[in-house]
Scaffold this motif. Structure first.
Motif, PDB file in Angstrom:
ATOM      1  N   LEU A  92      31.493  43.674  27.572  1.00 21.20           N
ATOM      2  CA  LEU A  92      32.332  44.762  28.068  1.00 21.20           C
ATOM      3  C   LEU A  92      33.493  44.153  28.844  1.00 21.20           C
ATOM      4  N   CYS A  93      34.705  44.428  28.393  1.00 22.27           N
ATOM      5  CA  CYS A  93      35.901  43.854  29.014  1.00 22.27           C
ATOM      6  C   CYS A  93      36.799  44.966  29.508  1.00 22.27           C
ATOM      7  N   ALA A  94      37.251  44.843  30.752  1.00 19.96           N
ATOM      8  CA  ALA A  94      38.101  45.861  31.360  1.00 19.96           C
ATOM      9  C   ALA A  94      39.409  45.258  31.830  1.00 19.96           C
ATOM     10  N   HIS A  95      40.488  45.983  31.571  1.00 19.34           N
ATOM     11  CA  HIS A  95      41.813  45.554  32.025  1.00 19.34           C
ATOM     12  C   HIS A  95      42.326  46.492  33.117  1.00 19.34           C
ATOM     13  N   VAL A 201      26.099  37.536  32.912  1.00 21.18           N
ATOM     14  CA  VAL A 201      27.377  36.836  32.734  1.00 21.18           C
ATOM     15  C   VAL A 201      28.494  37.723  33.282  1.00 21.18           C
ATOM     16  N   LEU A 202      29.113  37.258  34.356  1.00 21.56           N
ATOM     17  CA  LEU A 202      30.205  37.965  35.003  1.00 21.56           C
ATOM     18  C   LEU A 202      31.414  37.040  35.039  1.00 21.56           C
ATOM     19  N   ALA A 203      32.549  37.539  34.586  1.00 24.10           N
ATOM     20  CA  ALA A 203      33.751  36.704  34.555  1.00 24.10           C
ATOM     21  C   ALA A 203      34.956  37.510  35.031  1.00 24.10           C
ATOM     22  N   TYR A 204      35.862  36.825  35.698  1.00 28.25           N
ATOM     23  CA  TYR A 204      37.112  37.456  36.137  1.00 28.25           C
ATOM     24  C   TYR A 204      38.262  36.554  35.728  1.00 28.25           C
ATOM     25  N   ALA A 205      39.215  37.106  34.994  1.00 23.43           N
ATOM     26  CA  ALA A 205      40.398  36.359  34.563  1.00 23.43           C
ATOM     27  C   ALA A 205      41.637  37.000  35.177  1.00 23.43           C
ATOM     28  N   CYS A 206      42.431  36.193  35.871  1.00 21.96           N
ATOM     29  CA  CYS A 206      43.675  36.698  36.445  1.00 21.96           C
ATOM     30  C   CYS A 206      44.855  36.060  35.727  1.00 21.96           C
ATOM     31  N   THR A 207      45.964  36.775  35.709  1.00 22.97           N
ATOM     32  CA  THR A 207      47.158  36.270  35.042  1.00 22.97           C
ATOM     33  C   THR A 207      48.097  35.657  36.070  1.00 22.97           C
ATOM     34  N   LEU A 208      48.877  34.689  35.627  1.00 22.65           N
ATOM     35  CA  LEU A 208      49.704  33.910  36.544  1.00 22.65           C
ATOM     36  C   LEU A 208      51.159  34.354  36.602  1.00 22.65           C
ATOM     37  N   ARG A 209      51.651  35.050  35.567  1.00 26.80           N
ATOM     38  CA  ARG A 209      53.058  35.456  35.579  1.00 26.80           C
ATOM     39  C   ARG A 209      53.283  36.826  36.202  1.00 26.80           C
ATOM     40  N   ARG A 216      45.097  38.149  41.619  1.00 25.99           N
ATOM     41  CA  ARG A 216      44.796  36.754  42.004  1.00 25.99           C
ATOM     42  C   ARG A 216      44.002  36.728  43.304  1.00 25.99           C
ATOM     43  N   ASP A 217      44.286  37.685  44.197  1.00 27.18           N
ATOM     44  CA  ASP A 217      43.516  37.776  45.442  1.00 27.18           C
ATOM     45  C   ASP A 217      42.063  38.145  45.155  1.00 27.18           C
ATOM     46  N   LEU A 233      44.971  32.835  33.311  1.00 31.43           N
ATOM     47  CA  LEU A 233      45.692  32.935  32.047  1.00 31.43           C
ATOM     48  C   LEU A 233      47.190  32.888  32.317  1.00 31.43           C
ATOM     49  N   THR A 234      47.874  32.030  31.597  1.00 35.91           N
ATOM     50  CA  THR A 234      49.321  31.914  31.755  1.00 35.91           C
ATOM     51  C   THR A 234      49.981  33.004  30.934  1.00 35.91           C
ATOM     52  N   SER A 235      50.057  34.173  31.532  1.00 37.46           N
ATOM     53  CA  SER A 235      50.608  35.335  30.823  1.00 37.46           C
ATOM     54  C   SER A 235      51.062  36.360  31.835  1.00 37.46           C
ATOM     55  N   GLY A 236      51.644  37.446  31.320  1.00 40.09           N
ATOM     56  CA  GLY A 236      51.919  38.596  32.140  1.00 40.09           C
ATOM     57  C   GLY A 236      50.661  39.440  32.299  1.00 40.09           C
TER      58      GLY A 236
END
Length: 273
Positions: A92-95, A201-209, A216-217, A233-236
């Motif tokens: 399950l992925c949430a944006h 399995v818990l994961a958090y991905a933040c974007t850098l742009r 990021r906080d 992730l190097t993205s918007g």
């Protein structure tokens, strides 16, 4: 930020030969299932089942916007997909805003979720609305944008230029497709028991742009919790549009990590003496 060993190089490599998995993708505010199109194509092209529903009042379901649509409506939308498709062991992925939805879904059905992945996503708190979690200044700024309509009060979409997408054509696409969202989705309190933290399995991905530091906080705070894997992730902000392969790779790695955990838990511990 730390990278937990559950998603190390060996797991990522193993994801290349992952057997079929089910992915359920929850979009963010003003978007719809359409925003996952590129990620869906990658995962489905590798033989996986992917579900990317539009939440009520958004995307291809924009015509269903009404004063009754709230945060709980969107939680029920996703729960209904799980029930109707008889899903289990889901990734399950949430944006973004979808984090408030997916966390409650996972809290209601933790046994159905193999991995929970947050992508620049909000984390709700029990008994509090998303507006409650904002500073007074930001809350005032959000409320000042509310528009009263025959279908209830709504928040107009933010300009896609704010998301720091790499391609101008993607900015135009997002602007073209985003629609107003029911205000109640931001003012209704979340209902949580904490059961979602049982997911292995818990994961958090933040974007850098993306210029706003909010996500990021969140990632920096979660990096202190050994249960979470943190990725950058190097993205918007709309990473599923900007870097769909990177997002797909992360989801595949989480699926394999969930399979590994399940296999480890199911393995016999030895014969009784």
């Amino acid at each position: 930020m730390t990278i937990a060993p559950t998603l190390g190089p060996d797991i990522i490599a193993a994801a290349e030969i992952l057997t079929m998995a089910d992915f359920l993708l929850v979009h963010g505010a003003w978007h719809g299932g359409w925003c996952w199109r590129r990620v869906v194509a990658i995962l489905a092209g590798e033989g996986h089942r992917v579900f990317a529903p539009s939440l009520t009042g958004l995307g291809d379901r924009a015509h269903l916007l009404s004063p009754d649509v709230g945060l709980a409506t969107h939680v029920d939308d996703v729960l209904a997909v799980i029930e109707a498709e008889e899903l289990a062991d889901i990734v399950l992925c949430a944006h973004s805003y979808g984090g408030a939805v997916a966390t409650q879904v996972a809290d209601r059905m933790p046994g159905k979720i193999g991995a929970l992945v947050f992508l620049d996503a909000l984390l709700p708190q029990d008994g509090r609305s998303l507006l409650d979690l904002d500073s007074p200044k930001r809350r005032e700024a959000i409320v000042s944008r509310v528009v009263e309509t025959p279908r209830g009060p709504v928040l107009p979409p933010a300009p896609a230029a704010l998301y720091a997408l790499a391609a101008p054509e993607d900015v135009a696409w997002v602007d073209r497709r985003c629609v107003p969202q029911a205000l109640r989705t931001y003012t209704d309190p979340a209902v949580l028991t904490g059961a979602w933290m049982e997911i292995k399995v818990l994961a958090y991905a933040c974007t850098l742009r993306f210029p706003a530091p909010d996500f990021r906080d969140i990632a920096a705070q979660l990096a202190k919790d050994p249960r979470f894997t943190i990725r950058e992730l190097t993205s918007g902000h709309d990473a599923m549009i900007d870097v769909p392969q990177d997002v797909a790779d992360l989801l595949l790695a989480c699926a394999e990590a969930a399979r590994t955990v399940e296999a480890t838990c199911a393995a016999p511990t030895g014969s009784p003496s």
